[in-house]
Design a protein around this motif. Structure first.
Motif, PDB file in Angstrom:
ATOM      1  N   ASN A  40       0.835  -1.203   0.000  1.00  0.00           N
ATOM      2  CA  ASN A  40       0.000   0.000   0.000  1.00  0.00           C
ATOM      3  C   ASN A  40       0.872   1.256   0.000  1.00  0.00           C
ATOM      4  O   ASN A  40       1.425   1.636   1.022  1.00  0.00           O
ATOM      5  CB  ASN A  40      -0.928   0.012   1.216  1.00  0.00           C
ATOM      6  N   LYS A  41       0.978   1.902  -1.146  1.00  0.00           N
ATOM      7  CA  LYS A  41       1.816   3.094  -1.270  1.00  0.00           C
ATOM      8  C   LYS A  41       1.010   4.401  -1.202  1.00  0.00           C
ATOM      9  O   LYS A  41       1.523   5.471  -1.545  1.00  0.00           O
ATOM     10  CB  LYS A  41       2.607   3.046  -2.581  1.00  0.00           C
ATOM     11  N   LYS A  42      -0.220   4.321  -0.743  1.00  0.00           N
ATOM     12  CA  LYS A  42      -1.050   5.518  -0.630  1.00  0.00           C
ATOM     13  C   LYS A  42      -0.474   6.460   0.423  1.00  0.00           C
ATOM     14  O   LYS A  42      -0.160   6.055   1.542  1.00  0.00           O
ATOM     15  CB  LYS A  42      -2.480   5.141  -0.242  1.00  0.00           C
ATOM     16  N   ASP A  43      -0.313   7.737   0.064  1.00  0.00           N
ATOM     17  CA  ASP A  43       0.283   8.718   0.977  1.00  0.00           C
ATOM     18  C   ASP A  43      -0.594   8.954   2.203  1.00  0.00           C
ATOM     19  O   ASP A  43      -1.823   9.020   2.107  1.00  0.00           O
ATOM     20  CB  ASP A  43       0.491  10.058   0.259  1.00  0.00           C
ATOM     21  N   ILE A  44       0.061   9.076   3.350  1.00  0.00           N
ATOM     22  CA  ILE A  44      -0.622   9.390   4.608  1.00  0.00           C
ATOM     23  C   ILE A  44       0.090  10.586   5.241  1.00  0.00           C
ATOM     24  O   ILE A  44       1.287  10.520   5.535  1.00  0.00           O
ATOM     25  CB  ILE A  44      -0.580   8.198   5.589  1.00  0.00           C
ATOM     26  N   VAL A  45      -0.629  11.674   5.423  1.00  0.00           N
ATOM     27  CA  VAL A  45      -0.064  12.871   6.042  1.00  0.00           C
ATOM     28  C   VAL A  45      -0.428  12.879   7.527  1.00  0.00           C
ATOM     29  O   VAL A  45      -1.599  12.758   7.879  1.00  0.00           O
ATOM     30  CB  VAL A  45      -0.595  14.157   5.370  1.00  0.00           C
ATOM     31  N   ILE A  46       0.572  12.983   8.387  1.00  0.00           N
ATOM     32  CA  ILE A  46       0.317  13.018   9.823  1.00  0.00           C
ATOM     33  C   ILE A  46       0.928  14.287  10.428  1.00  0.00           C
ATOM     34  O   ILE A  46       1.828  14.890   9.839  1.00  0.00           O
ATOM     35  CB  ILE A  46       0.900  11.783  10.557  1.00  0.00           C
ATOM     36  N   SER A  83      14.923   8.215  20.531  1.00  0.00           N
ATOM     37  CA  SER A  83      13.646   8.421  21.218  1.00  0.00           C
ATOM     38  C   SER A  83      13.439   9.858  21.676  1.00  0.00           C
ATOM     39  O   SER A  83      12.313  10.332  21.791  1.00  0.00           O
ATOM     40  CB  SER A  83      13.532   7.477  22.423  1.00  0.00           C
ATOM     41  N   SER A  84      14.531  10.580  21.948  1.00  0.00           N
ATOM     42  CA  SER A  84      14.412  11.959  22.440  1.00  0.00           C
ATOM     43  C   SER A  84      14.678  12.994  21.355  1.00  0.00           C
ATOM     44  O   SER A  84      14.697  14.194  21.621  1.00  0.00           O
ATOM     45  CB  SER A  84      15.372  12.183  23.614  1.00  0.00           C
ATOM     46  N   THR A  85      14.882  12.525  20.109  1.00  0.00           N
ATOM     47  CA  THR A  85      15.220  13.467  19.037  1.00  0.00           C
ATOM     48  C   THR A  85      14.139  13.542  17.963  1.00  0.00           C
ATOM     49  O   THR A  85      14.327  14.182  16.935  1.00  0.00           O
ATOM     50  CB  THR A  85      16.554  13.076  18.370  1.00  0.00           C
ATOM     51  N   LEU A  86      13.000  12.898  18.195  1.00  0.00           N
ATOM     52  CA  LEU A  86      11.921  12.918  17.212  1.00  0.00           C
ATOM     53  C   LEU A  86      11.319  14.316  17.171  1.00  0.00           C
ATOM     54  O   LEU A  86      10.943  14.882  18.190  1.00  0.00           O
ATOM     55  CB  LEU A  86      10.849  11.884  17.574  1.00  0.00           C
ATOM     56  N   LYS A  87      11.210  14.871  15.990  1.00  0.00           N
ATOM     57  CA  LYS A  87      10.811  16.277  15.833  1.00  0.00           C
ATOM     58  C   LYS A  87       9.351  16.420  15.428  1.00  0.00           C
ATOM     59  O   LYS A  87       8.791  15.573  14.739  1.00  0.00           O
ATOM     60  CB  LYS A  87      11.726  16.949  14.803  1.00  0.00           C
ATOM     61  N   SER A  88       8.767  17.533  15.882  1.00  0.00           N
ATOM     62  CA  SER A  88       7.368  17.819  15.565  1.00  0.00           C
ATOM     63  C   SER A  88       7.244  18.307  14.125  1.00  0.00           C
ATOM     64  O   SER A  88       8.230  18.663  13.481  1.00  0.00           O
ATOM     65  CB  SER A  88       6.828  18.886  16.519  1.00  0.00           C
ATOM     66  N   GLY A  89       6.026  18.322  13.635  1.00  0.00           N
ATOM     67  CA  GLY A  89       5.781  18.826  12.289  1.00  0.00           C
ATOM     68  C   GLY A  89       4.840  17.921  11.510  1.00  0.00           C
ATOM     69  O   GLY A  89       4.292  16.950  12.046  1.00  0.00           O
ATOM     70  N   THR A  90       4.643  18.266  10.252  1.00  0.00           N
ATOM     71  CA  THR A  90       3.795  17.477   9.362  1.00  0.00           C
ATOM     72  C   THR A  90       4.671  16.567   8.508  1.00  0.00           C
ATOM     73  O   THR A  90       5.662  17.023   7.924  1.00  0.00           O
ATOM     74  CB  THR A  90       2.964  18.404   8.454  1.00  0.00           C
ATOM     75  N   TYR A  91       4.310  15.284   8.444  1.00  0.00           N
ATOM     76  CA  TYR A  91       5.121  14.307   7.717  1.00  0.00           C
ATOM     77  C   TYR A  91       4.276  13.542   6.694  1.00  0.00           C
ATOM     78  O   TYR A  91       3.070  13.343   6.887  1.00  0.00           O
ATOM     79  CB  TYR A  91       5.756  13.305   8.684  1.00  0.00           C
ATOM     80  N   LEU A  92       4.934  13.113   5.639  1.00  0.00           N
ATOM     81  CA  LEU A  92       4.293  12.307   4.606  1.00  0.00           C
ATOM     82  C   LEU A  92       4.886  10.899   4.645  1.00  0.00           C
ATOM     83  O   LEU A  92       6.068  10.701   4.368  1.00  0.00           O
ATOM     84  CB  LEU A  92       4.519  12.932   3.221  1.00  0.00           C
ATOM     85  N   PHE A  93       4.054   9.920   5.013  1.00  0.00           N
ATOM     86  CA  PHE A  93       4.485   8.524   5.060  1.00  0.00           C
ATOM     87  C   PHE A  93       3.505   7.681   4.246  1.00  0.00           C
ATOM     88  O   PHE A  93       2.475   8.166   3.782  1.00  0.00           O
ATOM     89  CB  PHE A  93       4.510   8.003   6.501  1.00  0.00           C
ATOM     90  N   ASN A  94       3.832   6.409   4.098  1.00  0.00           N
ATOM     91  CA  ASN A  94       2.854   5.439   3.623  1.00  0.00           C
ATOM     92  C   ASN A  94       3.146   4.113   4.311  1.00  0.00           C
ATOM     93  O   ASN A  94       4.142   3.982   5.041  1.00  0.00           O
ATOM     94  CB  ASN A  94       2.850   5.315   2.091  1.00  0.00           C
ATOM     95  N   GLN A  95       2.305   3.120   4.090  1.00  0.00           N
ATOM     96  CA  GLN A  95       2.409   1.873   4.850  1.00  0.00           C
ATOM     97  C   GLN A  95       3.567   0.980   4.423  1.00  0.00           C
ATOM     98  O   GLN A  95       3.778  -0.071   5.015  1.00  0.00           O
ATOM     99  CB  GLN A  95       1.084   1.108   4.757  1.00  0.00           C
ATOM    100  N   THR A  96       4.326   1.418   3.419  1.00  0.00           N
ATOM    101  CA  THR A  96       5.513   0.644   3.029  1.00  0.00           C
ATOM    102  C   THR A  96       6.744   1.032   3.858  1.00  0.00           C
ATOM    103  O   THR A  96       7.792   0.395   3.741  1.00  0.00           O
ATOM    104  CB  THR A  96       5.842   0.844   1.531  1.00  0.00           C
ATOM    105  N   PHE A  97       6.606   2.073   4.681  1.00  0.00           N
ATOM    106  CA  PHE A  97       7.727   2.523   5.516  1.00  0.00           C
ATOM    107  C   PHE A  97       7.923   1.558   6.687  1.00  0.00           C
ATOM    108  O   PHE A  97       6.972   1.183   7.367  1.00  0.00           O
ATOM    109  CB  PHE A  97       7.452   3.921   6.070  1.00  0.00           C
TER     110      PHE A  97
END
Length: 355
Positions: A40-46, A83-97
């Motif tokens: 599933n390569k459909k884009d997911i914006v989180i 674990s302590s370096t994850l940054k905030s913001g809007t990201y584009l992922f899909n279920q192949t990640f």
């Protein structure tokens, strides 16, 4: 001999079982940290809100079906020292990640900017937010006004709004930077702000609210006043304490900020005639909190209300440097007001001389 053979067989069987168990565990772990669905390569914006913990980041990923196992994802993030370096913001992922790819992108801050960038400043009112959105061709004014005055439209998705005393979304439209599509509905635009508020008002703050025996609406109302009254962060908990002290003795809050809300457009200064206005937002005439928040506060003002300073102050007046001078008695307050006026006059004369 037979005993030794039996013992040897048992050891071999145990070894085989152990190896098979290890293989099973490894295979399970590999499958859990791999793609949620490699086809599933459909884009997911989180959206990862500012200040999110590892637990909150994990919840967002799980809700969007990007990871299979929350416990394993968190463990993997910790083992990778990210674990302590994850940054905030809007990201584009899909279920192949895979988990590794997601963690790497979050750690590097590979933010995905989509749509029109809108920054809602702390302390903005719903009227100001609507104007900002409409000017950027994001929705229509009338629809926003109708939705903001009808929280019931959102209570199914945001259960914290399911309270009869909440009559407006004012106060819950969290100030932050957003990216909106031009064809995004007004309801979805407001929902993004409500979602950010929900993520900010975490379990720790909710627990503190209950310890203080306050409702969410009471907290947000007072936080909105603190937001409009404070200039410096260090003053926020002290200002909150002043208002608490006043309410504890049934003394009106006497906040100019609440009267400013009556006018919708901010006046340069509040006059004595303004103090006579018949309005539930006139906290010079009406004791207690106003009927709704008067702005949308940031997290620092909310925390100040939940963790106020321990003082006996009942008054404060601005200082030229942007801070405040506090006092316990009216007599002290009058002196501080007079000093402020002298300092202001001196500053104005100085500006005139420089010109």
């Amino acid at each position: 001999m037979n005993l030794n053979n039996n013992k040897g067989k048992k050891i071999k069987i145990a070894a085989i079982i152990t190896v098979l168990f290890i293989i099973f565990v490894v295979a399970f772990l590999v499958s859990q940290i791999g793609p949620y669905n490699k086809n599933n390569k459909k884009d997911i914006v989180i959206d990862i809100p500012t200040g999110s913990t590892l637990n909150q980041v994990t919840d967002v990923l799980k809700e969007n079906k990007l990871i299979k196992n929350k416990i394993i994802f968190k463990l993997y993030a910790k083992l990778s020292n990210n674990s302590s370096t994850l940054k905030s913001g809007t990201y584009l992922f899909n279920q192949t990640f895979s988990n590794k790819e997601i963690i790497n992108d979050l750690a590097k801050g590979k933010i995905y900017n989509q749509g029109v960038r809108i920054t809602i400043p702390e302390g903005a009112t719903s009227f100001e937010i609507i104007d900002l959105l409409v000017k950027n061709n994001i929705g229509k004014k009338g629809i926003y006004e109708k939705l903001i005055n009808n929280p019931k439209e959102f209570k199914e998705r945001f259960t914290y709004l399911d309270n009869k005393e909440i009559t407006s979304l004012e106060g819950f439209l969290y100030p932050s930077t957003y990216y909106f599509k031009e064809d995004e509905s007004e309801k979805e635009v407001l929902s993004q702000m409500l979602k950010t508020f929900e993520s900010k008002y975490n379990e720790k703050l909710q627990k503190r609210q209950k310890e203080l025996d306050q409702s969410l609406y009471e907290v947000v109302k007072l936080a909105s006043i603190v937001e409009k009254e404070a200039v410096l962060d260090k003053d926020r908990p002290i200002i909150a304490s002043v208002f608490y002290n006043r309410m504890n003795i049934s003394m009106p809050l006497q906040s100019d900020a609440t009267i400013q809300y009556v006018f919708k457009e901010r006046k340069k200064s509040i006059t004595y005639d303004d103090l006579k206005i018949e309005s539930p937002y006139n906290t010079y005439r009406v004791a207690g909190l106003p009927p709704t928040p008067i702005a949308n506060p940031g997290i620092k003002s909310i925390e100040a209300v939940l963790y106020p300073a321990d003082t006996e102050y009942l008054y404060f007046v601005a200082k030229i440097d942007g801070g405040n001078t506090y006092s316990k008695t009216y007599e002290e307050h009058i002196k501080n007001v007079q000093q402020y006026r002298k300092d202001r006059e001196k500053r104005n004369n100085s500006y005139s001389t420089d010109k």
